[in-house]
Design a protein around this motif. Structure first.
Motif, PDB file in Angstrom:
ATOM      1  N   LYS A 131       0.837  -1.208   0.000  1.00  0.00           N
ATOM      2  CA  LYS A 131       0.000   0.000   0.000  1.00  0.00           C
ATOM      3  C   LYS A 131       0.873   1.259   0.000  1.00  0.00           C
ATOM      4  O   LYS A 131       0.630   2.218  -0.731  1.00  0.00           O
ATOM      5  N   MET A 132       1.924   1.223   0.823  1.00  0.00           N
ATOM      6  CA  MET A 132       2.803   2.403   0.906  1.00  0.00           C
ATOM      7  C   MET A 132       3.594   2.581  -0.387  1.00  0.00           C
ATOM      8  O   MET A 132       3.817   3.708  -0.832  1.00  0.00           O
ATOM      9  N   ILE A 133       4.011   1.468  -0.979  1.00  0.00           N
ATOM     10  CA  ILE A 133       4.731   1.558  -2.260  1.00  0.00           C
ATOM     11  C   ILE A 133       3.825   2.193  -3.308  1.00  0.00           C
ATOM     12  O   ILE A 133       4.243   3.093  -4.049  1.00  0.00           O
ATOM     13  N   ASN A 134       2.578   1.758  -3.338  1.00  0.00           N
ATOM     14  CA  ASN A 134       1.636   2.310  -4.325  1.00  0.00           C
ATOM     15  C   ASN A 134       1.387   3.803  -4.094  1.00  0.00           C
ATOM     16  O   ASN A 134       1.278   4.578  -5.046  1.00  0.00           O
ATOM     17  N   TYR A 135       1.319   4.193  -2.816  1.00  0.00           N
ATOM     18  CA  TYR A 135       1.139   5.610  -2.490  1.00  0.00           C
ATOM     19  C   TYR A 135       2.315   6.429  -3.042  1.00  0.00           C
ATOM     20  O   TYR A 135       2.129   7.452  -3.715  1.00  0.00           O
ATOM     21  N   HIS A 136       3.534   5.945  -2.781  1.00  0.00           N
ATOM     22  CA  HIS A 136       4.724   6.678  -3.253  1.00  0.00           C
ATOM     23  C   HIS A 136       4.837   6.627  -4.777  1.00  0.00           C
ATOM     24  O   HIS A 136       5.296   7.596  -5.391  1.00  0.00           O
ATOM     25  N   ALA A 137       4.410   5.523  -5.374  1.00  0.00           N
ATOM     26  CA  ALA A 137       4.452   5.420  -6.844  1.00  0.00           C
ATOM     27  C   ALA A 137       3.587   6.526  -7.457  1.00  0.00           C
ATOM     28  O   ALA A 137       3.956   7.126  -8.475  1.00  0.00           O
ATOM     29  N   GLY A 138       2.465   6.833  -6.820  1.00  0.00           N
ATOM     30  CA  GLY A 138       1.577   7.905  -7.299  1.00  0.00           C
ATOM     31  C   GLY A 138       2.295   9.253  -7.290  1.00  0.00           C
ATOM     32  O   GLY A 138       2.179  10.040  -8.234  1.00  0.00           O
ATOM     33  N   ILE A 139       3.056   9.502  -6.222  1.00  0.00           N
ATOM     34  CA  ILE A 139       3.796  10.779  -6.136  1.00  0.00           C
ATOM     35  C   ILE A 139       4.901  10.819  -7.183  1.00  0.00           C
ATOM     36  O   ILE A 139       5.143  11.854  -7.810  1.00  0.00           O
ATOM     37  N   VAL A 140       5.575   9.673  -7.380  1.00  0.00           N
ATOM     38  CA  VAL A 140       6.648   9.634  -8.393  1.00  0.00           C
ATOM     39  C   VAL A 140       6.065   9.970  -9.767  1.00  0.00           C
ATOM     40  O   VAL A 140       6.634  10.767 -10.516  1.00  0.00           O
ATOM     41  N   ARG A 141       4.906   9.362 -10.084  1.00  0.00           N
ATOM     42  CA  ARG A 141       4.290   9.615 -11.409  1.00  0.00           C
ATOM     43  C   ARG A 141       3.896  11.080 -11.561  1.00  0.00           C
ATOM     44  O   ARG A 141       4.000  11.657 -12.630  1.00  0.00           O
ATOM     45  N   LYS A 142       3.434  11.686 -10.446  1.00  0.00           N
ATOM     46  CA  LYS A 142       2.973  13.076 -10.512  1.00  0.00           C
ATOM     47  C   LYS A 142       4.146  14.077 -10.528  1.00  0.00           C
ATOM     48  O   LYS A 142       4.131  15.039 -11.293  1.00  0.00           O
ATOM     49  N   CYS A 143       5.154  13.820  -9.698  1.00  0.00           N
ATOM     50  CA  CYS A 143       6.196  14.852  -9.486  1.00  0.00           C
ATOM     51  C   CYS A 143       7.558  14.504 -10.080  1.00  0.00           C
ATOM     52  O   CYS A 143       8.403  15.391 -10.191  1.00  0.00           O
ATOM     53  N   GLY A 144       7.780  13.239 -10.416  1.00  0.00           N
ATOM     54  CA  GLY A 144       9.124  12.833 -10.841  1.00  0.00           C
ATOM     55  C   GLY A 144       9.455  13.244 -12.262  1.00  0.00           C
ATOM     56  O   GLY A 144       8.574  13.515 -13.078  1.00  0.00           O
ATOM     57  N   GLY A 145      10.749  13.287 -12.547  1.00  0.00           N
ATOM     58  CA  GLY A 145      11.237  13.481 -13.908  1.00  0.00           C
ATOM     59  C   GLY A 145      11.470  12.120 -14.557  1.00  0.00           C
ATOM     60  O   GLY A 145      11.108  11.083 -13.969  1.00  0.00           O
ATOM     61  N   LYS A 146      12.104  12.136 -15.747  1.00  0.00           N
ATOM     62  CA  LYS A 146      12.327  10.883 -16.489  1.00  0.00           C
ATOM     63  C   LYS A 146      13.096   9.845 -15.661  1.00  0.00           C
ATOM     64  O   LYS A 146      12.793   8.665 -15.704  1.00  0.00           O
ATOM     65  N   ARG A 147      14.110  10.317 -14.955  1.00  0.00           N
ATOM     66  CA  ARG A 147      14.963   9.376 -14.207  1.00  0.00           C
ATOM     67  C   ARG A 147      14.175   8.738 -13.049  1.00  0.00           C
ATOM     68  O   ARG A 147      14.375   7.577 -12.719  1.00  0.00           O
ATOM     69  N   GLU A 148      13.277   9.512 -12.425  1.00  0.00           N
ATOM     70  CA  GLU A 148      12.456   8.949 -11.337  1.00  0.00           C
ATOM     71  C   GLU A 148      11.474   7.919 -11.904  1.00  0.00           C
ATOM     72  O   GLU A 148      11.239   6.876 -11.293  1.00  0.00           O
ATOM     73  N   ILE A 149      10.895   8.213 -13.079  1.00  0.00           N
ATOM     74  CA  ILE A 149       9.950   7.272 -13.698  1.00  0.00           C
ATOM     75  C   ILE A 149      10.683   5.977 -14.059  1.00  0.00           C
ATOM     76  O   ILE A 149      10.185   4.869 -13.823  1.00  0.00           O
ATOM     77  N   GLU A 150      11.910   6.119 -14.582  1.00  0.00           N
ATOM     78  CA  GLU A 150      12.721   4.939 -14.916  1.00  0.00           C
ATOM     79  C   GLU A 150      13.013   4.120 -13.645  1.00  0.00           C
ATOM     80  O   GLU A 150      12.927   2.894 -13.640  1.00  0.00           O
ATOM     81  N   ALA A 151      13.347   4.834 -12.580  1.00  0.00           N
ATOM     82  CA  ALA A 151      13.634   4.157 -11.308  1.00  0.00           C
ATOM     83  C   ALA A 151      12.394   3.421 -10.806  1.00  0.00           C
ATOM     84  O   ALA A 151      12.488   2.292 -10.295  1.00  0.00           O
ATOM     85  N   LEU A 152      11.229   4.038 -10.959  1.00  0.00           N
ATOM     86  CA  LEU A 152       9.983   3.411 -10.501  1.00  0.00           C
ATOM     87  C   LEU A 152       9.700   2.132 -11.290  1.00  0.00           C
ATOM     88  O   LEU A 152       9.338   1.097 -10.708  1.00  0.00           O
ATOM     89  N   GLU A 153       9.890   2.197 -12.605  1.00  0.00           N
ATOM     90  CA  GLU A 153       9.650   0.996 -13.429  1.00  0.00           C
ATOM     91  C   GLU A 153      10.580  -0.136 -13.009  1.00  0.00           C
ATOM     92  O   GLU A 153      10.169  -1.295 -12.889  1.00  0.00           O
ATOM     93  N   LEU A 154      11.836   0.214 -12.727  1.00  0.00           N
ATOM     94  CA  LEU A 154      12.816  -0.785 -12.290  1.00  0.00           C
ATOM     95  C   LEU A 154      12.412  -1.366 -10.928  1.00  0.00           C
ATOM     96  O   LEU A 154      12.461  -2.591 -10.715  1.00  0.00           O
ATOM     97  N   LEU A 155      11.983  -0.487 -10.033  1.00  0.00           N
ATOM     98  CA  LEU A 155      11.557  -0.939  -8.700  1.00  0.00           C
ATOM     99  C   LEU A 155      10.398  -1.918  -8.821  1.00  0.00           C
ATOM    100  O   LEU A 155      10.392  -2.985  -8.185  1.00  0.00           O
ATOM    101  N   MET A 156       9.407  -1.572  -9.645  1.00  0.00           N
ATOM    102  CA  MET A 156       8.223  -2.426  -9.790  1.00  0.00           C
ATOM    103  C   MET A 156       8.614  -3.803 -10.337  1.00  0.00           C
ATOM    104  O   MET A 156       8.055  -4.811  -9.922  1.00  0.00           O
ATOM    105  N   LYS A 157       9.594  -3.838 -11.251  1.00  0.00           N
ATOM    106  CA  LYS A 157      10.049  -5.135 -11.773  1.00  0.00           C
ATOM    107  C   LYS A 157      10.658  -5.975 -10.659  1.00  0.00           C
ATOM    108  O   LYS A 157      10.422  -7.176 -10.579  1.00  0.00           O
ATOM    109  N   HIS A 158      11.441  -5.325  -9.794  1.00  0.00           N
ATOM    110  CA  HIS A 158      12.111  -6.074  -8.738  1.00  0.00           C
ATOM    111  C   HIS A 158      11.154  -6.610  -7.679  1.00  0.00           C
ATOM    112  O   HIS A 158      11.431  -7.626  -7.050  1.00  0.00           O
ATOM    113  N   ILE A 159      10.050  -5.913  -7.466  1.00  0.00           N
ATOM    114  CA  ILE A 159       9.161  -6.360  -6.380  1.00  0.00           C
ATOM    115  C   ILE A 159       7.992  -7.221  -6.865  1.00  0.00           C
ATOM    116  O   ILE A 159       7.190  -7.677  -6.069  1.00  0.00           O
ATOM    117  N   GLU A 160       7.894  -7.426  -8.181  1.00  0.00           N
ATOM    118  CA  GLU A 160       6.784  -8.215  -8.730  1.00  0.00           C
ATOM    119  C   GLU A 160       6.666  -9.583  -8.075  1.00  0.00           C
ATOM    120  O   GLU A 160       7.689 -10.204  -7.771  1.00  0.00           O
TER     121      GLU A 160
END
Ligand code: FMN
Length: 184
Positions: free
Chosen positions: A155-184
């Motif tokens: 739940k907390m990861i999803n909450y932070h993912a929302g902020i990354v999508r809203k406020c992050g730049g390209k590098r943050e979005i890339e980091a988020l995609e990588l994070l999601m792959k690792h935790i799948e």
């Protein structure tokens, strides 16, 4: 205290040719770490008694070092007080510490740090970005989630993912995609 500031500094710690995000706690003029006993960082500190705190602002590097190993060319050797230590090639600044084990538990180790040397390589300024901060938070939760699969962590990861999508730049979005792959 030098480069690090009061409170918990979320740095990338290098020990031998290993890198992992770690919190370095600066309180009341004392510098400490609390490390999960099973980590490579704990094993390396136990053997070599040093750690380098790397200050970097690359969100992808935080995710990579939390879940995988970096190639050798990601590291640079530095001689500190006659000992060869290792820092990240991409570090904007670094601080090398002698590490003294204060307490060993079955699950964790308490380490006291003594500053030996520090250097600022590329003094950039970083405007505050909530997306970057949320990558750090989501990655902390992610390293726990892969072990426990706790729904509260997700739940907390999803909450932070929302902020990354809203406020992050390209590098943050890339980091988020990588994070999601690792935790799948
Ligand atoms: C921002 C951040 C801070 C972290 N702080 C710590 C810490 O203080 N102690 C710890 O044991 N793990 C901490 N972790 C989790 C480790 O980075 C993670 O367990 C990592 O896989 C350990 O890698 P290693 O086995 O190469 O040492 C943190 C993770 C993140 C993302």
């Amino acid at each position: 205290m030098g480069l690090l500031s009061d409170g918990i500094n979320e740095v990338i710690a290098t020990t031998a040719f290993n890198a992992a995000p770690m919190g370095i706690i600066c309180r009341n003029e004392l510098i400490r770490m609390g490390i999960f006993a099973g980590s490579h960082t704990a094993q390396n500190i136990e053997r070599d008694r040093w750690v380098v705190a790397n200050i970097v602002h690359d969100p992808v590097l935080y995710v990579q070092t939390a879940f995988t190993d970096l190639n050798r060319d990601a590291f640079i050797e530095e001689k500190v007080n006659g000992t060869v230590m290792v820092r990240l090639a991409k570090a904007e600044a670094w601080a090398a510490f002698e590490a003294v084990i204060e307490r060993r538990g079955t699950e964790s180790m308490a380490i006291r740090l003594h500053l030996l040397k520090e250097d600022v390589l590329s003094p950039l300024v970083h405007p505050i970005n909530r997306g970057f901060n949320s990558i750090i938070d989501a990655t902390v939760h992610g390293t726990r989630y892969v072990i426990s699969r706790g729904p509260e962590l997700k739940k907390m990861i999803n909450y932070h993912a929302g902020i990354v999508r809203k406020c992050g730049g390209k590098r943050e979005i890339e980091a988020l995609e990588l994070l999601m792959k690792h935790i799948e």
